[in-house]
Design a protein around this motif. Structure first.
Motif, PDB file in Angstrom:
ATOM      1  N   TRP A   1       0.398  -1.304  -0.185  1.00 46.28           N
ATOM      2  CA  TRP A   1       0.152  -0.231  -0.101  1.00 46.28           C
ATOM      3  C   TRP A   1       0.823   0.636   0.324  1.00 46.28           C
ATOM      4  CZ3 TRP A   1      -4.317  -0.160  -1.818  1.00 46.28           C
ATOM      5  CH2 TRP A   1      -5.227  -0.827  -1.792  1.00 46.28           C
ATOM      6  N   ALA A   2       2.079   1.616   0.496  1.00 43.12           N
ATOM      7  CA  ALA A   2       3.399   2.310   0.317  1.00 43.12           C
ATOM      8  C   ALA A   2       3.324   2.746  -1.173  1.00 43.12           C
ATOM      9  CB  ALA A   2       4.442   1.958   1.485  1.00 43.12           C
ATOM     10  N   ASP A   3       3.708   1.489  -1.826  1.00 48.59           N
ATOM     11  CA  ASP A   3       3.872   1.624  -3.402  1.00 48.59           C
ATOM     12  C   ASP A   3       2.721   2.142  -4.190  1.00 48.59           C
ATOM     13  OD1 ASP A   3       6.467   0.226  -3.438  1.00 48.59           O
ATOM     14  OD2 ASP A   3       5.196  -1.626  -3.009  1.00 48.59           O
ATOM     15  N   PHE A   4       1.467   2.035  -4.040  1.00 48.12           N
ATOM     16  CA  PHE A   4       0.015   2.248  -4.555  1.00 48.12           C
ATOM     17  C   PHE A   4       0.037   3.665  -4.213  1.00 48.12           C
ATOM     18  CE2 PHE A   4      -4.372   2.497  -4.373  1.00 48.12           C
ATOM     19  CZ  PHE A   4      -4.943   2.497  -5.745  1.00 48.12           C
ATOM     20  N   ASN A   5       0.231   4.157  -2.530  1.00 49.62           N
ATOM     21  CA  ASN A   5       0.183   5.660  -1.967  1.00 49.62           C
ATOM     22  C   ASN A   5       1.124   6.591  -2.738  1.00 49.62           C
ATOM     23  OD1 ASN A   5      -2.698   4.352  -0.588  1.00 49.62           O
ATOM     24  ND2 ASN A   5      -1.752   4.029   1.060  1.00 49.62           N
ATOM     25  N   HIS A   6       1.734   6.187  -2.833  1.00 45.61           N
ATOM     26  CA  HIS A   6       3.174   6.635  -3.510  1.00 45.61           C
ATOM     27  C   HIS A   6       2.663   7.216  -4.799  1.00 45.61           C
ATOM     28  CE1 HIS A   6       7.083   8.725  -4.386  1.00 45.61           C
ATOM     29  NE2 HIS A   6       7.058   8.183  -5.157  1.00 45.61           N
ATOM     30  N   ALA A   7       2.418   6.119  -5.738  1.00 47.58           N
ATOM     31  CA  ALA A   7       1.871   6.272  -6.631  1.00 47.58           C
ATOM     32  C   ALA A   7       0.264   7.632  -7.018  1.00 47.58           C
ATOM     33  CB  ALA A   7       1.677   5.140  -7.720  1.00 47.58           C
ATOM     34  N   THR A   8      -0.652   7.384  -6.538  1.00 47.92           N
ATOM     35  CA  THR A   8      -1.739   8.198  -6.108  1.00 47.92           C
ATOM     36  C   THR A   8      -2.143   9.312  -5.706  1.00 47.92           C
ATOM     37  OG1 THR A   8      -2.446   6.908  -4.197  1.00 47.92           O
ATOM     38  CG2 THR A   8      -3.458   5.634  -6.516  1.00 47.92           C
ATOM     39  N   HIS A   9      -1.050   9.438  -4.855  1.00 46.42           N
ATOM     40  CA  HIS A   9      -0.971  10.677  -4.203  1.00 46.42           C
ATOM     41  C   HIS A   9      -0.034  11.802  -5.288  1.00 46.42           C
ATOM     42  CE1 HIS A   9      -0.978  13.692  -0.680  1.00 46.42           C
ATOM     43  NE2 HIS A   9       0.397  13.356  -1.381  1.00 46.42           N
ATOM     44  N   ALA A  10       0.164  11.492  -6.067  1.00 48.25           N
ATOM     45  CA  ALA A  10       0.863  12.358  -6.655  1.00 48.25           C
ATOM     46  C   ALA A  10      -0.239  13.142  -7.879  1.00 48.25           C
ATOM     47  CB  ALA A  10       1.825  11.818  -7.896  1.00 48.25           C
ATOM     48  N   PHE A  11      -1.339  12.477  -7.903  1.00 53.90           N
ATOM     49  CA  PHE A  11      -2.466  12.748  -8.834  1.00 53.90           C
ATOM     50  C   PHE A  11      -3.689  13.376  -7.681  1.00 53.90           C
ATOM     51  CE2 PHE A  11      -0.559   9.959 -11.318  1.00 53.90           C
ATOM     52  CZ  PHE A  11       0.023  10.638 -12.422  1.00 53.90           C
ATOM     53  N   GLY A  12      -3.253  13.523  -6.430  1.00 51.62           N
ATOM     54  CA  GLY A  12      -4.557  13.856  -5.297  1.00 51.62           C
ATOM     55  C   GLY A  12      -5.279  12.817  -5.040  1.00 51.62           C
ATOM     56  N   LEU A  13      -5.108  11.062  -5.386  1.00 51.69           N
ATOM     57  CA  LEU A  13      -5.706   9.856  -5.313  1.00 51.69           C
ATOM     58  C   LEU A  13      -5.724   9.138  -4.149  1.00 51.69           C
ATOM     59  CD1 LEU A  13      -6.766  10.256  -9.421  1.00 51.69           C
ATOM     60  CD2 LEU A  13      -7.868  10.907  -7.611  1.00 51.69           C
ATOM     61  N   ALA A  14      -6.571   8.272  -4.048  1.00 51.94           N
ATOM     62  CA  ALA A  14      -6.356   7.180  -2.776  1.00 51.94           C
ATOM     63  C   ALA A  14      -7.477   6.240  -3.644  1.00 51.94           C
ATOM     64  CB  ALA A  14      -6.177   7.589  -1.611  1.00 51.94           C
ATOM     65  N   THR A  15      -7.233   5.217  -2.361  1.00 47.23           N
ATOM     66  CA  THR A  15      -8.442   3.938  -2.617  1.00 47.23           C
ATOM     67  C   THR A  15      -8.308   3.214  -1.523  1.00 47.23           C
ATOM     68  OG1 THR A  15      -9.860   2.537  -3.678  1.00 47.23           O
ATOM     69  CG2 THR A  15      -7.573   2.137  -2.988  1.00 47.23           C
ATOM     70  N   THR A  16      -9.266   2.595  -0.422  1.00 49.94           N
ATOM     71  CA  THR A  16      -9.100   2.286   0.575  1.00 49.94           C
ATOM     72  C   THR A  16      -8.264   1.076   0.552  1.00 49.94           C
ATOM     73  OG1 THR A  16     -11.689   2.406   1.183  1.00 49.94           O
ATOM     74  CG2 THR A  16     -10.280   0.867   2.433  1.00 49.94           C
ATOM     75  N   HIS A  55     -10.418   8.145  -5.674  1.00 52.58           N
ATOM     76  CA  HIS A  55     -11.345   8.613  -5.142  1.00 52.58           C
ATOM     77  C   HIS A  55      -9.645   9.731  -5.087  1.00 52.58           C
ATOM     78  CE1 HIS A  55     -14.286   5.667  -4.752  1.00 52.58           C
ATOM     79  NE2 HIS A  55     -13.006   4.915  -4.134  1.00 52.58           N
ATOM     80  N   PRO A  56     -11.372  11.774  -5.109  1.00 51.60           N
ATOM     81  CA  PRO A  56      -9.768  12.437  -4.239  1.00 51.60           C
ATOM     82  C   PRO A  56      -9.652  12.943  -3.153  1.00 51.60           C
ATOM     83  CG  PRO A  56     -11.898  13.171  -6.044  1.00 51.60           C
ATOM     84  CD  PRO A  56     -11.786  11.638  -5.216  1.00 51.60           C
ATOM     85  N   VAL A  57      -8.304  11.873  -2.158  1.00 54.79           N
ATOM     86  CA  VAL A  57      -7.945  11.987  -1.584  1.00 54.79           C
ATOM     87  C   VAL A  57      -6.662  12.423  -1.158  1.00 54.79           C
ATOM     88  CG1 VAL A  57      -7.500  10.782   0.986  1.00 54.79           C
ATOM     89  CG2 VAL A  57      -9.414  10.010  -0.543  1.00 54.79           C
ATOM     90  N   ASP A  58      -5.805  13.873  -0.491  1.00 58.53           N
ATOM     91  CA  ASP A  58      -4.934  14.164  -1.332  1.00 58.53           C
ATOM     92  C   ASP A  58      -4.272  14.738   1.112  1.00 58.53           C
ATOM     93  OD1 ASP A  58      -2.730  15.712  -2.335  1.00 58.53           O
ATOM     94  OD2 ASP A  58      -3.500  16.901  -2.945  1.00 58.53           O
TER      95      ASP A  58
END
Length: 457
Positions: free
Chosen positions: A112-127, A204-207
């Motif tokens: 999830w650290a890999d995933f969140n690093h990638a999605t956070h660059a776009f202000g996005l996340a999922t559970t 989803h939009p989570v920044d």
């Protein structure tokens, strides 16, 4: 000891095949839980789907048990087994984000650290859980509880498709429109149905979030627990926070006098209007005297990985889990009795809220059936000294037994240990019969049995 000749497999894969006698065998066979000391016949560090297909076919044709390792965090150590072939995804951790479509596709070894690093660059996340080093695949296949579930549902509720290698060595895609029976089963049914090689999620939009870690002396735990129960009953879904029992962690915002002492903690985040963040956390700061706190804006990935340093690979671990329809006074009393005796600073007793969006999915819409529970407690005991194992395991079992009268029959498979296999039918309840039918279709010989196993019909 298995005597299989792995030279033919080495000729079929681009990844590394590690067997007994190889210099890195001990490192390759190790999983997160230091209690697990298995000696697989071989570990295949796959590099691509073709390696997975070859490995599945090899294990099946040679009568080998097959274990699949994503992040390696499985409490019972299901990412390995004696004399088995282990498919290890540690080298396949890529994540590709489509910000326009608000989707992200991840390889099976990503954390999830890999995933969140990638999605956070776009202000996005999922559970995605509460520990960044947890594997995306394992958490999702078992359900996927995390900070965002009240607002956006479980990890498996956000799964759009998955690529899977079946027991026959076939590559298939599972989604609402392709192999929909398999897609249904993957969302909560664990690793019973094939080797998942990639997963596609809705994001989803989570920044930036307004995070809170508020630590209370254990003497105020009853007040805090009852306040938490009442507050969460009406809290907006943008507020995701869990109640916890720990020993005081050695963090800068907690005075040293509380380090290693029994404490009650509330941890979570507000994802609504940032201007409301301080007001959303103030009721908890006022609920009881505070030993230490950190409340303020934080990138979502920072909160999701805030506890990673406390859980290095090799800690000894033993877990138990339940579901609570209500956090009633009896359940709180059980937590007070045992939570005040947490045996190590690494041990985590967490009570996760799973209402809101989780309840808007039907009991039979996915394999994960626990859509009426409001809380999911986990007793995740971790320690360093093997001499403490007997006492710590007994504490976990006694704790779980004390919670049992107030719990549902089912428990969360991601938090089950190896001695919980007898609970599998109860854990899936009304979905168990259908899961057995899907298992019989995709894995009739039960090749994928190193897991919380569902027997084929």
């Amino acid at each position: 000891m298995d005597g299989t000749d792995f030279e033919s497999l080495r000729g079929q894969v681009r990844g590394q095949v590690i067997t007994r006698g190889d210099a890195d065998y001990d490192e390759a066979r190790a999983v997160q839980n230091g209690m697990i000391d298995k000696r697989p016949a071989a570990v295949v560090r796959v590099s691509q789907v073709a390696d997975v297909i070859a490995s599945v076919n090899f294990a099946r044709d040679n009568g080998l048990a097959l274990a699949v390792r994503g992040g390696g965090h499985s409490g019972p150590g299901f990412g390995t087994a004696d004399d088995a072939l282990v498919i290890d995804f540690a080298r396949t951790r890529g994540v590709r984000v489509d910000p326009a479509a608000k989707t992200a596709r991840t390889e099976a070894g990503a954390t999830w650290a890999d995933f969140n690093h990638a999605t956070h660059a776009f202000g996005l996340a999922t559970t995605g859980g509460v520990v960044g080093s947890t594997g995306v695949s394992g958490l999702t296949l078992g359900g996927g509880i995390g900070y965002l579930d009240r607002k956006y549902g479980l990890s498996c509720d956000n799964l759009l498709s998955a690529d899977v290698v079946t027991a026959e060595g076939k590559f298939v895609t599972a989604s609402e429109t392709e192999n929909d029976d398999l897609f249904w089963a993957l969302r909560g049914g664990g690793g019973n149905f094939g080797v998942v090689t990639s997963l596609e999620f809705r994001v989803h939009p989570v920044d930036m979030v307004h995070a809170g870690i508020i630590i209370f002396p254990a003497e105020h735990a009853e007040t805090v627990a009852k306040f938490y129960r009442e507050h969460m009953a009406s809290a907006p879904e943008e507020f995701g926070a869990f109640l916890a029992f720990h020993q005081g962690p050695p963090v800068p915002f907690l005075p040293e006098q509380w380090h290693g002492k029994p404490v009650c903690i509330v941890v979570g985040m507000w994802t609504g209007d940032p201007a409301e963040g301080p007001a959303r956390w103030q009721p908890f700061l006022d609920a009881a005297p505070v030993a230490g706190s950190m409340v303020g804006p934080m990138p979502y990935p920072a909160l999701n990985s805030a506890f990673d340093g406390m859980y290095p690979k090799g800690l000894l671990a033993y877990w138990k889990a339940a579901f609570l329809t209500e956090l009633n006074d009896g359940a709180i009393e059980a937590h007070l009795e045992y939570g005040r005796r947490v045996p190590s600073v690494q041990t985590a007793v967490h009570i996760y809220p799973i209402d809101g969006a989780v309840h808007r999915v039907g009991v039979t819409d996915t394999a994960f059936p626990n859509r009426n529970a409001k809380f999911s407690p986990v007793i995740a005991c971790h320690w360093e000294d093997p001499a403490d194992s007997e006492a710590n395991i007994a504490w976990v079992r006694d704790y779980a037994a004390a919670l049992q009268p107030f719990s549902e029959t089912a428990g969360y498979i991601n938090f089950m240990d190896g001695d919980d296999l007898g609970r599998v039918p109860d854990n899936y309840g009304p979905n168990y019969a259908r899961l057995r039918e899907v298992k019989a279709k995709y894995d009739p010989q039960n090749l994928f049995h190193v897991n919380q196993n569902i027997a084929p019909a």
